[in-house]
Scaffold this active site. Sequence first.
Site, PDB file in Angstrom:
ATOM      1  NE  ARG A 146       4.239   1.862  -1.600  1.00 41.28           N
ATOM      2  CZ  ARG A 146       5.135   1.151  -1.315  1.00 41.28           C
ATOM      3  NH1 ARG A 146       6.420   1.346  -2.247  1.00 41.28           N
ATOM      4  NH2 ARG A 146       5.400   0.226  -0.472  1.00 41.28           N
TER       5      ARG A 146
ATOM      6  CG  HIS B  39       8.043 -35.368 -33.229  1.00 36.74           C
ATOM      7  ND1 HIS B  39       7.958 -36.575 -33.899  1.00 36.74           N
ATOM      8  CD2 HIS B  39       8.428 -35.268 -32.284  1.00 36.74           C
ATOM      9  CE1 HIS B  39       8.340 -37.568 -32.928  1.00 36.74           C
ATOM     10  NE2 HIS B  39       8.754 -36.980 -31.817  1.00 36.74           N
TER      11      HIS B  39
ATOM     12  CE  LYS C 247      -0.117  -7.013 -14.961  1.00 36.82           C
ATOM     13  NZ  LYS C 247       1.062  -7.680 -15.390  1.00 36.82           N
TER      14      LYS C 247
ATOM     15  CB  CYS D 154      -0.795   0.080   1.192  1.00 41.61           C
ATOM     16  SG  CYS D 154      -1.815  -1.459   1.572  1.00 41.61           S
TER      17      CYS D 154
ATOM     18  CD  GLU E 277       5.410 -16.743 -18.457  1.00 42.43           C
ATOM     19  OE1 GLU E 277       4.511 -17.015 -19.229  1.00 42.43           O
ATOM     20  OE2 GLU E 277       5.725 -15.553 -18.070  1.00 42.43           O
TER      21      GLU E 277
ATOM     22  CD1 TRP F  82      -1.793  -5.740  -2.421  1.00 49.71           C
ATOM     23  CD2 TRP F  82      -2.346  -4.843  -4.403  1.00 49.71           C
ATOM     24  NE1 TRP F  82      -1.731  -6.774  -3.487  1.00 49.71           N
ATOM     25  CE2 TRP F  82      -2.172  -6.047  -4.670  1.00 49.71           C
ATOM     26  CE3 TRP F  82      -2.938  -3.740  -5.561  1.00 49.71           C
ATOM     27  CZ2 TRP F  82      -2.323  -6.774  -5.897  1.00 49.71           C
ATOM     28  CZ3 TRP F  82      -3.103  -4.592  -6.578  1.00 49.71           C
ATOM     29  CH2 TRP F  82      -2.864  -5.823  -6.918  1.00 49.71           C
TER      30      TRP F  82
ATOM     31  CG  ASN G 105       2.568  -0.904   2.952  1.00 54.29           C
ATOM     32  OD1 ASN G 105       2.252  -1.663   2.317  1.00 54.29           O
ATOM     33  ND2 ASN G 105       3.957  -0.589   2.266  1.00 54.29           N
ATOM     34  N   GLY G 106       1.553  -3.189   5.057  1.00 52.52           N
ATOM     35  CA  GLY G 106       2.167  -4.263   5.672  1.00 52.52           C
ATOM     36  C   GLY G 106       1.177  -5.728   5.889  1.00 52.52           C
TER      37      GLY G 106
ATOM     38  CE  LYS H  74       6.128 -12.184 -19.349  1.00 51.93           C
ATOM     39  NZ  LYS H  74       5.338 -13.240 -19.201  1.00 51.93           N
TER      40      LYS H  74
ATOM     41  CD  GLU I  88       3.833 -10.700 -22.527  1.00 52.69           C
ATOM     42  OE1 GLU I  88       2.870 -10.292 -22.535  1.00 52.69           O
ATOM     43  OE2 GLU I  88       4.203 -11.709 -21.500  1.00 52.69           O
TER      44      GLU I  88
END
Length: 613
Positions: free
Chosen positions: A27, A509, A608, A2, A486, A74, A100-101, A490, A493
């Site tokens: 954040r 193959h 996103k 946060c 993956e 958050w 925050n935490g 990356k 994209e």
Amino acid sequence: MCGIVGYVGNKEAFPVLIKGLYRMEYRGYDSAGVAIVKENEINIHKCHGRVSDLEEFCKDKDVTGTCGIAHTRWATHGEPNDQNAHPHFSSDKKIALIHNGIIENHLTLKVALEKNGYIFNSETDTEVLIHLIEDVKKNENLPLAEAVRVALSQVVGTYGIIVVSSDEPDTLIVAKKGSPVIIGFGKNEYYVASDGAALIEYTNKVVYLNDEEIAVLTPGNDLQVKTIKNKKVSHYAEKLQLSLEELEKGGYPHFMLKEIYEQPRSIADSMRGRLNLKKDVVSLGGIVEYEDRLLNARRIVIVACGTSYHAGLVGEHLFEDLLRIPVEVEYASEFRYRNPVIYEDDVVIAISQSGETADTLAAIELSKKKGATVLGICNVVGSSIARATDAGSYTHAGPEIGVASTKAFTAQVTVLALMALCLADKKKKIPKKQYVRMVEALEKIPDQVKQILQSDEKVKEIASYIKDHTNALYLGRNYNYPVALEGALKLKEISYIHAEGYPAAEMKHGPIALIDENMPVIVIAVNSATYEKVVSNIQEVKARKGKIISIVTEGDKDVAALSDYVIEIPKTEELFTPILTSIPLQLLAYHAAVMCGRDVDRPRNLAKSVTVE
Ligand code: AGP
């Protein structure tokens, strides 16, 4: 994660607080609030939504006063809504706090406080803090700073807090452990924030609080700092070097690089409170009631998109390996339209960073309609997918701003590993010794990620080779075949270099026709049950002049001798290697994209969160 902001001085606090929140919205952005002290009263205004919603909400409110605190959230515990937004009030409305935490022992503390008659108005862990401080202040008749110190000595977890009291209307009390807190010095005024982005336009004279330190900020008085153990500490102000733009990225040039480097912490956070090394216990509170359902499932069906789908493929190996339950992994977009067979005793697991992906949501609705149990693995608390599933586990990776998913992937794989271990132990599916060995190996992963990040310069060198190519092939087997997919995703994209992930054995193959001296081939060749097979695949590529970039287990000389470039990762259990092998591939894609001059955080054509079909 946060954002917290505080101000006390000779200016109106509200404009400083709101502007500070905007600077730190990256954040966390699911709810926000302010508390301002005015003539022996505290006015709190807070709401669900972004900082702009809070600013709108405050238009007709009394926000005057020269001492205040503000928070953009958050969510970690408790849905994003008005009640759970910070600041939180003490029962007597004389104290307010932002945090925050994560307070790990909040449930234990809450039970004790409720026994003392405290009533909780939110589902947050933070509210425990404010009632604990109030309880200590009242019972021991202490000044606020001392009450905060005594209360925090009972807390297990992380915090960056700012506390205000109507009894001490021109003072901020600040405390830190595990979450960043910066104090800025103005002329007869103090500023506080989670990072310098909220301070830089007022001052560049700052102090960074250290863990377990508590500061008292009163304009006209020098900064007073004590440790939680009541030891006086002196701090010398330093100059905030970074530009505002950089600060919002914590000093990194892009959010993506910041998030790659956050992974030692985000992976540790995804395990926090879930992996107890002392007792060798793995537990996921969010799915406790569904453990039997999972253990007796006819099948586990994992539905996801993109990077989350790749995490699901790792989950397939984990669950089948450790639980011997059949697993299917499906692209949500395919699953939802192919009239799938879904049984009532199936358990469907939806994986999503944003928790808003339309195809994944649709797959959930379809599965629920057919009577299956549906669990979620999400990064955004209170997101649509989190709300649509019967239960689930949050990845706690913190906000992921870069469009290319990095820390969310490793957090998803970590949560899947925790889930598989927890259930395997319950089902007595693996020998206790093997289980303990795995738990110990998993606990080491965050430090091993830190070690891999030190090979960044080496990865940059490889990226300077890759950047001039138009194609690349990523090969992996078994647990690392999903990582090959993956890694390819990356690269393509964010650098727009075409890349394909393939099972290493599948080369023969067809794709082997692509191999020549112009084809970079990235091979994941870490210690594994199929290591020898992968070495043969590397030789097949080499025989056709392909350029070999290998990810190996540290100390491996054989594959190194066959490779043009080698990146080493520390040794770990095979089932956890995807968390480690994905790190160099994230860095490789990042550096190649930067060298290609791409907009790394906002690659063309992408969003996103794909909330449309
Ligand atoms: C990952 O780098 C991509 N940005 C994308 O594939 C993403 O993983 C996919 O859209 C799924 O998103 P979700 O995890 O938020 O559901």
